[in-house]
Design an enzyme around this catalytic site. Structure first.
Site, PDB file in Angstrom:
ATOM      1  N   HIS A  36       1.826   4.773  -2.692  1.00 46.84           N
ATOM      2  CA  HIS A  36       2.049   6.201  -2.405  1.00 46.84           C
ATOM      3  C   HIS A  36       3.455   6.619  -2.853  1.00 46.84           C
ATOM      4  O   HIS A  36       3.650   7.678  -3.443  1.00 46.84           O
ATOM      5  CB  HIS A  36       1.923   6.463  -0.897  1.00 46.84           C
ATOM      6  CG  HIS A  36       0.513   6.446  -0.373  1.00 46.84           C
ATOM      7  ND1 HIS A  36      -0.476   7.265  -0.873  1.00 46.84           N
ATOM      8  CD2 HIS A  36      -0.072   5.724   0.625  1.00 46.84           C
ATOM      9  CE1 HIS A  36      -1.614   7.054  -0.206  1.00 46.84           C
ATOM     10  NE2 HIS A  36      -1.399   6.120   0.709  1.00 46.84           N
TER      11      HIS A  36
ATOM     12  N   HIS B 267       0.836  -1.200   0.000  1.00 44.55           N
ATOM     13  CA  HIS B 267       0.000   0.000   0.000  1.00 44.55           C
ATOM     14  C   HIS B 267       0.880   1.263   0.000  1.00 44.55           C
ATOM     15  O   HIS B 267       0.715   2.153  -0.841  1.00 44.55           O
ATOM     16  CB  HIS B 267      -0.917  -0.017   1.226  1.00 44.55           C
ATOM     17  CG  HIS B 267      -1.823   1.170   1.342  1.00 44.55           C
ATOM     18  ND1 HIS B 267      -3.117   1.174   0.869  1.00 44.55           N
ATOM     19  CD2 HIS B 267      -1.620   2.407   1.864  1.00 44.55           C
ATOM     20  CE1 HIS B 267      -3.671   2.351   1.097  1.00 44.55           C
ATOM     21  NE2 HIS B 267      -2.780   3.123   1.709  1.00 44.55           N
ATOM     22  N   GLU B 268       1.816   1.325   0.930  1.00 46.82           N
ATOM     23  CA  GLU B 268       2.693   2.506   1.007  1.00 46.82           C
ATOM     24  C   GLU B 268       3.573   2.614  -0.240  1.00 46.82           C
ATOM     25  O   GLU B 268       3.937   3.714  -0.649  1.00 46.82           O
ATOM     26  CB  GLU B 268       3.556   2.474   2.271  1.00 46.82           C
ATOM     27  CG  GLU B 268       2.784   2.431   3.597  1.00 46.82           C
ATOM     28  CD  GLU B 268       1.779   3.568   3.786  1.00 46.82           C
ATOM     29  OE1 GLU B 268       1.970   4.645   3.190  1.00 46.82           O
ATOM     30  OE2 GLU B 268       0.780   3.364   4.517  1.00 46.82           O
TER      31      GLU B 268
END
Lengths: 498, 498
Positions: free
Chosen positions: B268, B264-265
């Site tokens: 980003h 997930h990160e």
């Protein structure tokens, strides 16, 4: 009240110093290579903003106004250091600083490129520009501060230190070392003939060395709620007093270099952690200067951690952290053979505590002549070689890489800094003598691994005084007398001829 | 030229943002507890200096003057975002911001203290003060921006997003999910009856999980010369585009939460690393906003890393990094049973991708009513419970801790932010559909662990566009049509009913 305006101003500067300090730590410890360009840009911009705010012309008026106010004792002391700090930061015209910074940066970059090959001839023009700018700087500083040019340079690093006071002490030490080192080497040869030096039984895994270092740091009083230990290529002690960031680096074939490096930085860290917290945003709340800072690291490294009593306490901990077979079969004498090894060499940063001061005195003598103009940069290699031969019996004539090109200081424009290293060693020995006079059980404390009383003395005599006194006055306040080489000389005699 | 003055100004702001960002990373990853007070002081002081410089009144004149200048296309686009950013930063009077900040800080502190016991009654007065200030803020912003009050709040997070456009899409999704979730649960129950879920064969040592995560990050295109992965209590993606600092946290009994968090990160991080570097100091060079940022993380997490093809590629890597017996005897279906587990629950941050949007829609509906005044803070628990029962079949009436007290957003004064999470999920699905339309082999790419073409599409369509377009315009530019729930709905149907 004007003083409170200064106070607010100092909190702003402290916040920017905090950021700059932590960005530097992060850069050395954490930052991936690709982050470097933007980081350099950010740090340069912030440093410029800091300088602009720290040197704003209205501050001179604030200081003058505050001096006329009814202040308490702490505020009065703070104000004296405000003025000194502001004067030192503003005594150079901006246009000159920009010109000098360009010359210094160019020279440092050339030095990095040319040092590996030892290409002195190619480097010389860049250094000549640096020396010319430095002589201008010294004259400008001297004029504003009312000091001799070399003293005005030293004043940046050790307020109050003067060549007229330092030079005779260095001469005394030099005379002593020129006869002491051959004696110590002879002594060492006899011991080695009786008992050969045992090689280290590596490899020593990094995690175990780290655990050993952390345990020693803790025993010495490092406060891990206000600091930590990491790894970087060049070990340092950075951060801020409430969050001291130490680094070391590890080699697996031996553990002493990382451990002694860690203990050295622990000395710096204890000083920072011991500063008076309520003054942290004032210039007077900072550590006094480079020589006193180095005295704190060398107090831990040389006075405590290279002592026989320290190792009688530490040896069991080696086995505990590095494993039973780390130094299997070694007794205290085997260990001390490594800790007290003396060997004249070319490189200052690799030197032992006995030969190190001669590297410094050589540089002190040469840089004074560069400042006065008695020596030209082109004459440095010859002057360097002559002194290396005289002091340590080593010629660097064909080897500028390991001669005058070994240090970053001059290529980066830092003159007047070198004395701090050896002043630190002498001050540490002088402090140890004063401590032992007031606390005769200090060596027994070390043998038990109890550093409470030793740290309590240092806290009162050094750390809590921060920058309330000049370097020489702080030494007198702590030890009862001005700088003298005899304590360091006695220390060397006891350790190496005992 | 005035534009170049703005440009220089932006470089100063960028340096301060760099420092603030890195200090926050250091605080979460490295800082010892005792460093907290001084760090908070330094960050608050720097943030104040930043705000003062970013909102200086003369900037309005600079922008106006620059708009009259002969600028190139990039400069013109930059100027539009300058103006938008400056207007959003300056639309609240300083006295109001100070009053609001005090109310929000007090409320957030009370929330931290009272949430564990779920003491809603004690917390309510603090929240009432926050809501009152928020309604004032919304009115002030609405007035300056010419927007409806709730839209004026959303504008901070997703420029261009309007409730009138978002609400119908959320309504569509809500209708869909209310019938879809029971179907998906039934489907899941049938699969589990055929094949029970296998428990994870832990413990999984942290170092192995870390190696797995790093290897997946690298495969997905994370550039380790411009970023790194560390550990913190709350995972985040911070730092600056040239030096992206990601964190995760590890539990040893299972590896999926750390791995999916890392992926997930990574989503980003890829966005930050993919922004146009030459604009990094301009507002237009930044990531577009929260919904688009979340779409990038959810694109990696939901579209890529929870897909069957991803796991057909990833399974062998599990064995390689976690050890042969980590998921011994598991086939793809066993793995997907964990990755696709659906279970309605109380807590938003623990929710799966199917139930998560209902948590958000509930909050979106309530906060609109709080802004309009239709709902009073004291009525929140009842309104919350009614929707939880209707949407997810769970009552929170006796459990405010896991009801309206679970999130920090409202206690800290952040209203209009929640929609971004589910907008991100829908935008990610819409992007995936557009990508697959232009590159039909995308699923085969994932099955081979080749993310080159997928990232190339995202770079062109999203990352390199930075903040040149509003959130809805960026979506249209990238996918050819405005926001629609049907892509996310089709995605869920394929994955959970297929």
């Amino acid at each position: 009240m004007t003083f409170s305006r200064l106070d607010t101003h100092c909190r702003k500067l402290e916040a920017m110093e905090h950021a700059l300090s932590m960005l530097r730590v992060d850069e050395a410890v954490m930052m991936p290579a690709g982050g470097g360009d933007k980081r350099a840009e950010a740090v340069a911009t912030l440093a410029g903003m800091y300088h602009q705010q720290a040197t704003a012309p209205e501050i001179a008026d604030w200081i003058a106004d505050a001096e006329a106010e009814d202040l308490n004792a702490a505020q009065k002391t703070a104000l004296i250091e405000f003025r000194r700090d502001y004067l030192n930061k503003t005594c150079l015209p901006v246009a000159f600083v920009e010109r000098q910074t360009a010359a210094n940066m160019r020279s440092e970059q050339m030095w990095r490129a040319l040092r590996p090959a030892g290409d002195w001839a190619e480097f010389l023009p860049a250094l000549e520009a640096v020396v010319a700018a430095m002589r201008e700087e010294a004259a400008l500083r001297a004029d504003v501060l009312g000091l001799a040019p070399y003293d005005a340079l030293m004043e940046q690093y050790d307020p109050g230190n003067r060549a007229a006071a330092v030079a005779p002490v260095f001469d005394d030490l030099k005379r002593f070392l020129k006869s002491f080192i051959p004696e110590a080497l002879e002594h060492q040869a006899q011991r080695r003939a009786r008992r050969p030096m045992k090689p280290m039984n590596g490899p020593f895994p990094v995690e175990r060395q780290r655990a050993l270092g952390l345990s020693m740091m803790g025993a010495l009083g490092f406060d891990f709620t206000h600091g930590r230990l990491d790894v970087s290529h060049h070990p340092f002690c950075g951060g801020v007093p409430t969050d001291v960031r130490m680094t070391t680096r590890y080699e697996t074939r031996e553990f002493l270099s990382a451990l002694m490096g860690t203990l050295h930085e622990t000395g710096h860290a204890l000083y920072e952690q011991g500063l008076p917290t309520e003054w942290s945003h004032w210039p007077v709340g900072r550590a006094r200067g480079m020589a006193i800072h180095e005295s704190q690291s060398l107090f831990v490294e040389q006075q405590i951690a290279r002592s026989d009593v320290f190792w009688s306490w530490a040896m069991p901990h080696l086995a505990e952290h590095l494993g039973e077979d780390a130094v299997a079969g070694w007794d205290l004498e085997d260990m001390l053979a490594h800790v007290h090894h003396v060997e004249p060499g070319f490189i200052r940063v690799d030197a032992d505590e006995a030969t190190y001061p001669l590297h410094v005195i050589l540089r002190f003598e040469i840089e004074q002549e560069l400042v006065s103009g008695a020596l030209r940069p082109s004459d440095i290699p010859e002057a360097w070689n002559a002194r290396m031969v005289e002091y340590l019996g080593l010629s660097t004539l064909d080897n500028p890489r390991d001669g005058a090109m070994q240090d970053v200081h001059w290529p980066a424009g830092a003159f007047g800094y070198f004395p701090s290293y050896t002043l630190g060693a002498m001050i540490a020995a002088q402090q140890w003598a004063a401590l032992e006079a007031s606390h005769p059980g200090a060596r027994e404390d070390i043998a038990r691994g109890d550093f409470t009383a030793i740290n309590a003395w240092r806290r009162t005599q050094i750390w809590q005084r921060a920058s309330t006194l000049s370097t020489p006055d702080l030494l007198v306040a702590a030890t009862g007398e001005p700088l003298s080489a005899r304590f360091f000389e006695a220390h060397l005699r006891r350790r190496y001829l005992g």
